[in-house]
Design a protein around this motif. Structure first.
Motif, PDB file in Angstrom:
ATOM      1  N   MET A   1      -7.938  21.450 -12.537  1.00 28.91           N
ATOM      2  CA  MET A   1      -6.815  21.080 -11.668  1.00 28.91           C
ATOM      3  C   MET A   1      -7.247  21.235 -10.210  1.00 28.91           C
ATOM      4  O   MET A   1      -7.992  22.128  -9.859  1.00 28.91           O
ATOM      5  CB  MET A   1      -5.601  21.974 -11.968  1.00 28.91           C
ATOM      6  N   ALA A   2      -6.779  20.319  -9.349  1.00 27.67           N
ATOM      7  CA  ALA A   2      -7.155  20.366  -7.948  1.00 27.67           C
ATOM      8  C   ALA A   2      -6.601  21.609  -7.288  1.00 27.67           C
ATOM      9  O   ALA A   2      -5.597  22.168  -7.701  1.00 27.67           O
ATOM     10  CB  ALA A   2      -6.624  19.120  -7.233  1.00 27.67           C
ATOM     11  N   THR A   3      -7.269  22.063  -6.223  1.00 25.08           N
ATOM     12  CA  THR A   3      -6.785  23.220  -5.495  1.00 25.08           C
ATOM     13  C   THR A   3      -5.472  22.868  -4.806  1.00 25.08           C
ATOM     14  O   THR A   3      -5.130  21.702  -4.610  1.00 25.08           O
ATOM     15  CB  THR A   3      -7.813  23.629  -4.432  1.00 25.08           C
ATOM     16  N   THR A   4      -4.725  23.929  -4.424  1.00 20.13           N
ATOM     17  CA  THR A   4      -3.420  23.712  -3.806  1.00 20.13           C
ATOM     18  C   THR A   4      -3.541  22.915  -2.519  1.00 20.13           C
ATOM     19  O   THR A   4      -2.762  21.988  -2.270  1.00 20.13           O
ATOM     20  CB  THR A   4      -2.756  25.072  -3.517  1.00 20.13           C
ATOM     21  N   SER A   5      -4.531  23.230  -1.678  1.00 17.13           N
ATOM     22  CA  SER A   5      -4.676  22.530  -0.396  1.00 17.13           C
ATOM     23  C   SER A   5      -5.027  21.058  -0.599  1.00 17.13           C
ATOM     24  O   SER A   5      -4.458  20.176   0.059  1.00 17.13           O
ATOM     25  CB  SER A   5      -5.738  23.216   0.456  1.00 17.13           C
ATOM     26  N   PHE A   6      -5.951  20.778  -1.536  1.00 18.00           N
ATOM     27  CA  PHE A   6      -6.321  19.390  -1.790  1.00 18.00           C
ATOM     28  C   PHE A   6      -5.151  18.628  -2.402  1.00 18.00           C
ATOM     29  O   PHE A   6      -4.906  17.471  -2.073  1.00 18.00           O
ATOM     30  CB  PHE A   6      -7.532  19.333  -2.723  1.00 18.00           C
ATOM     31  N   ARG A   7      -4.416  19.295  -3.302  1.00 20.84           N
ATOM     32  CA  ARG A   7      -3.266  18.640  -3.935  1.00 20.84           C
ATOM     33  C   ARG A   7      -2.184  18.324  -2.903  1.00 20.84           C
ATOM     34  O   ARG A   7      -1.559  17.263  -2.928  1.00 20.84           O
ATOM     35  CB  ARG A   7      -2.724  19.534  -5.038  1.00 20.84           C
ATOM     36  N   ALA A   8      -1.960  19.253  -1.968  1.00 20.00           N
ATOM     37  CA  ALA A   8      -0.960  19.020  -0.926  1.00 20.00           C
ATOM     38  C   ALA A   8      -1.378  17.852  -0.035  1.00 20.00           C
ATOM     39  O   ALA A   8      -0.532  17.041   0.383  1.00 20.00           O
ATOM     40  CB  ALA A   8      -0.769  20.283  -0.092  1.00 20.00           C
ATOM     41  N   LEU A   9      -2.675  17.742   0.244  1.00 18.45           N
ATOM     42  CA  LEU A   9      -3.169  16.632   1.045  1.00 18.45           C
ATOM     43  C   LEU A   9      -2.951  15.306   0.318  1.00 18.45           C
ATOM     44  O   LEU A   9      -2.517  14.315   0.915  1.00 18.45           O
ATOM     45  CB  LEU A   9      -4.652  16.829   1.347  1.00 18.45           C
ATOM     46  N   THR A  10      -3.231  15.285  -0.976  1.00 13.81           N
ATOM     47  CA  THR A  10      -3.017  14.074  -1.764  1.00 13.81           C
ATOM     48  C   THR A  10      -1.533  13.735  -1.831  1.00 13.81           C
ATOM     49  O   THR A  10      -1.140  12.561  -1.737  1.00 13.81           O
ATOM     50  CB  THR A  10      -3.577  14.262  -3.187  1.00 13.81           C
ATOM     51  N   LEU A  11      -0.694  14.743  -1.977  1.00 14.88           N
ATOM     52  CA  LEU A  11       0.749  14.529  -2.011  1.00 14.88           C
ATOM     53  C   LEU A  11       1.225  13.918  -0.695  1.00 14.88           C
ATOM     54  O   LEU A  11       2.041  12.986  -0.683  1.00 14.88           O
ATOM     55  CB  LEU A  11       1.463  15.860  -2.275  1.00 14.88           C
ATOM     56  N   LEU A  12       0.725  14.443   0.417  1.00 17.84           N
ATOM     57  CA  LEU A  12       1.094  13.913   1.725  1.00 17.84           C
ATOM     58  C   LEU A  12       0.669  12.453   1.850  1.00 17.84           C
ATOM     59  O   LEU A  12       1.400  11.613   2.384  1.00 17.84           O
ATOM     60  CB  LEU A  12       0.447  14.749   2.822  1.00 17.84           C
ATOM     61  N   SER A  13      -0.513  12.132   1.338  1.00 17.72           N
ATOM     62  CA  SER A  13      -1.010  10.759   1.391  1.00 17.72           C
ATOM     63  C   SER A  13      -0.111   9.828   0.583  1.00 17.72           C
ATOM     64  O   SER A  13       0.197   8.712   1.013  1.00 17.72           O
ATOM     65  CB  SER A  13      -2.440  10.703   0.856  1.00 17.72           C
ATOM     66  N   LEU A  14       0.340  10.274  -0.580  1.00 18.16           N
ATOM     67  CA  LEU A  14       1.227   9.456  -1.413  1.00 18.16           C
ATOM     68  C   LEU A  14       2.564   9.225  -0.716  1.00 18.16           C
ATOM     69  O   LEU A  14       3.097   8.104  -0.704  1.00 18.16           O
ATOM     70  CB  LEU A  14       1.450  10.129  -2.768  1.00 18.16           C
ATOM     71  N   LEU A  15       3.116  10.276  -0.133  1.00 16.40           N
ATOM     72  CA  LEU A  15       4.405  10.155   0.544  1.00 16.40           C
ATOM     73  C   LEU A  15       4.316   9.209   1.740  1.00 16.40           C
ATOM     74  O   LEU A  15       5.285   8.508   2.060  1.00 16.40           O
ATOM     75  CB  LEU A  15       4.889  11.535   1.010  1.00 16.40           C
ATOM     76  N   ALA A  16       3.159   9.181   2.395  1.00 19.89           N
ATOM     77  CA  ALA A  16       2.997   8.310   3.551  1.00 19.89           C
ATOM     78  C   ALA A  16       2.786   6.858   3.147  1.00 19.89           C
ATOM     79  O   ALA A  16       3.037   5.946   3.934  1.00 19.89           O
ATOM     80  CB  ALA A  16       1.812   8.783   4.401  1.00 19.89           C
ATOM     81  N   ALA A  17       2.347   6.629   1.909  1.00 20.09           N
ATOM     82  CA  ALA A  17       2.019   5.274   1.471  1.00 20.09           C
ATOM     83  C   ALA A  17       3.231   4.500   0.994  1.00 20.09           C
ATOM     84  O   ALA A  17       3.206   3.263   0.970  1.00 20.09           O
ATOM     85  CB  ALA A  17       0.974   5.333   0.343  1.00 20.09           C
ATOM     86  N   ARG A  18       4.302   5.182   0.617  1.00 20.58           N
ATOM     87  CA  ARG A  18       5.484   4.495   0.094  1.00 20.58           C
ATOM     88  C   ARG A  18       6.736   5.237   0.526  1.00 20.58           C
ATOM     89  O   ARG A  18       6.715   6.461   0.695  1.00 20.58           O
ATOM     90  CB  ARG A  18       5.406   4.424  -1.441  1.00 20.58           C
ATOM     91  N   ARG A  19       7.842   4.527   0.679  1.00 18.99           N
ATOM     92  CA  ARG A  19       9.041   5.162   1.217  1.00 18.99           C
ATOM     93  C   ARG A  19       9.619   6.195   0.257  1.00 18.99           C
ATOM     94  O   ARG A  19       9.865   7.337   0.641  1.00 18.99           O
ATOM     95  CB  ARG A  19      10.095   4.095   1.537  1.00 18.99           C
ATOM     96  N   ASP A  20       9.891   5.833  -0.979  1.00 22.33           N
ATOM     97  CA  ASP A  20      10.550   6.736  -1.925  1.00 22.33           C
ATOM     98  C   ASP A  20       9.675   6.977  -3.150  1.00 22.33           C
ATOM     99  O   ASP A  20       9.053   6.060  -3.682  1.00 22.33           O
ATOM    100  CB  ASP A  20      11.901   6.159  -2.386  1.00 22.33           C
ATOM    101  N   TRP A  21       9.660   8.233  -3.586  1.00 19.52           N
ATOM    102  CA  TRP A  21       8.922   8.621  -4.796  1.00 19.52           C
ATOM    103  C   TRP A  21       9.826   9.476  -5.673  1.00 19.52           C
ATOM    104  O   TRP A  21      10.433  10.433  -5.195  1.00 19.52           O
ATOM    105  CB  TRP A  21       7.688   9.454  -4.442  1.00 19.52           C
ATOM    106  N   ALA A  22       9.900   9.137  -6.946  1.00 22.03           N
ATOM    107  CA  ALA A  22      10.568  10.021  -7.898  1.00 22.03           C
ATOM    108  C   ALA A  22       9.672  11.226  -8.145  1.00 22.03           C
ATOM    109  O   ALA A  22       8.439  11.114  -8.122  1.00 22.03           O
ATOM    110  CB  ALA A  22      10.851   9.286  -9.206  1.00 22.03           C
ATOM    111  N   CYS A  23      10.279  12.375  -8.373  1.00 24.01           N
ATOM    112  CA  CYS A  23       9.502  13.586  -8.587  1.00 24.01           C
ATOM    113  C   CYS A  23       8.563  13.437  -9.781  1.00 24.01           C
ATOM    114  O   CYS A  23       7.421  13.873  -9.755  1.00 24.01           O
ATOM    115  CB  CYS A  23      10.450  14.779  -8.783  1.00 24.01           C
ATOM    116  N   ALA A  24       9.058  12.774 -10.846  1.00 22.63           N
ATOM    117  CA  ALA A  24       8.232  12.590 -12.038  1.00 22.63           C
ATOM    118  C   ALA A  24       7.020  11.712 -11.744  1.00 22.63           C
ATOM    119  O   ALA A  24       5.929  11.927 -12.283  1.00 22.63           O
ATOM    120  CB  ALA A  24       9.067  11.974 -13.159  1.00 22.63           C
ATOM    121  N   GLU A  25       7.209  10.699 -10.878  1.00 20.10           N
ATOM    122  CA  GLU A  25       6.083   9.837 -10.502  1.00 20.10           C
ATOM    123  C   GLU A  25       5.007  10.629  -9.781  1.00 20.10           C
ATOM    124  O   GLU A  25       3.807  10.479 -10.058  1.00 20.10           O
ATOM    125  CB  GLU A  25       6.574   8.706  -9.592  1.00 20.10           C
TER     126      GLU A  25
END
Length: 335
Positions: A1-25
């Motif tokens: 599993m990715a580290t917390t910092s790397f996962r948070a960075l990836t999460l931020l990238s996903l949120l910036a790429a699209r307006r709305d995300w379901a939590c499950a997605e």
């Protein structure tokens, strides 16, 4: 599993790429549980990123707007993409070379050593003229004026420049009054910037090269977006034979009539060539190259009959190539 910092960075990238995300997605994309996603969302909020709860039956999150965001963060692929974009943009947009170089230098300074090495290995070099784009770079002011009109859905009024970039004088034979169109899309293809617009006078959909546009003062007049005659704007540009193109400057310039429809020829013709429909099934293609044999070789790639080959030098080159290929395919005779 990715580290917390790397996962948070990836999460931020996903949120910036699209307006709305379901939590499950988000959980599925990150390979974690929804509980972990919620913890990472809280981590981003603690760092100052305004992550909002999205309303709806499935719930979810979105990255809110704000003027006090912390410095931007990029994952490896994003950093490489930005660095390459900064190197290629000045080739088609005039006046950005120094600014792009400074931005690239700033980006390199905050990169880890491994990424700097990767970026340095992909430093682009200006090639000789015969590999440069076949259209002059456009000014940032022109690109901004046209882009703003597209984004705001405002009518665009402009003068159509000559092939050499000059504005026709009202006393000139080729003078045309300013155009007023509904700008719909900006498209970059074969090193050139194009505007796809609708002409409200005749309901046509012309395509204009941005380097041939001299915008007037913004009109501020809104219009209602219409539907393109083609579902794909990219396909519409690529298959349109009238893109306000003029032949690129080459030592040799020739033409021939191909037994293909214009839309097919336009799709595969080199940048800087001109496609003219003759009949629904025949097209004149005008293009350039470093040699007459080079033009003949390009024409051969269309795998069709050629007629009305111009000029005589190109006709001779076609004959020479035909004889050369004939000799190359003849069986060798042993002495």
């Amino acid at each position: 599993m990715a580290t917390t910092s790397f996962r948070a960075l990836t999460l931020l990238s996903l949120l910036a790429a699209r307006r709305d995300w379901a939590c499950a997605e988000l959980a599925a994309r990150l390979g974690v549980s929804t509980r972990t996603v919620r913890r990472d969302i809280n981590t981003l909020r603690e760092l100052g990123y305004p992550v909002e709860v999205a309303k709806g039956p499935d719930g979810g999150y979105r990255l809110g707007a704000g003027s006090t965001l912390p410095p931007l963060l990029f994952d490896d692929d994003q950093a490489v993409a930005v660095a390459l974009a900064l190197q290629t943009t000045p080739l088609t947009v005039f006046g950005l070379r120094e600014a792009s170089a400074r931005a690239l230098d700033t980006l390199r300074q905050v990169m880890p050593a491994r990424l700097r090495a990767e970026i340095d290995s992909m430093q682009l070099t200006s090639l000789p003229n015969y590999w440069e784009f076949t259209a002059p770079p456009i000014g940032p002011a022109t690109l901004k004026a046209v882009g703003d009109a597209v984004r705001r859905r405002h009518l665009l009024r402009f003068d159509h420049l000559r092939a050499d970039g000059t504005r026709p004088d009202p006393r000139d034979a080729d003078f045309a009054p300013p155009r007023t169109v509904e700008p719909h899309h900006l498209v970059v293809w074969a090193g050139r910037w194009y505007l796809v617009a609708r002409d409200p006078l005749d309901d046509s959909w012309p395509i204009f090269r941005i380097d041939r546009i001299h915008p007037h003062t913004p009109t501020g007049v809104p219009f209602n977006p219409r539907t393109l005659p083609n579902r794909s704007v990219a396909e519409y540009v690529v298959t349109s034979y009238d893109r306000s193109d003029t032949p690129a400057e080459w030592p040799c310039l020739g033409s021939a009539v191909l037994h293909h429809p214009a839309a097919l020829v336009a799709r595969w013709a080199p940048g800087g060539s001109v496609v003219e429909p003759i009949t629904p099934t025949t097209t004149r293609l005008t293009l350039g190259a470093w040699s007459w044999a080079g033009i003949a070789g390009i024409l051969a790639t269309f795998d069709t009959e050629l007629t009305d080959i111009q000029p005589a030098d190109l006709h001779t080159a076609c004959t020479t190539l035909a004889l050369r290929y004939q000799r190359a395919t003849q069986p060798e005779i042993d002495d």
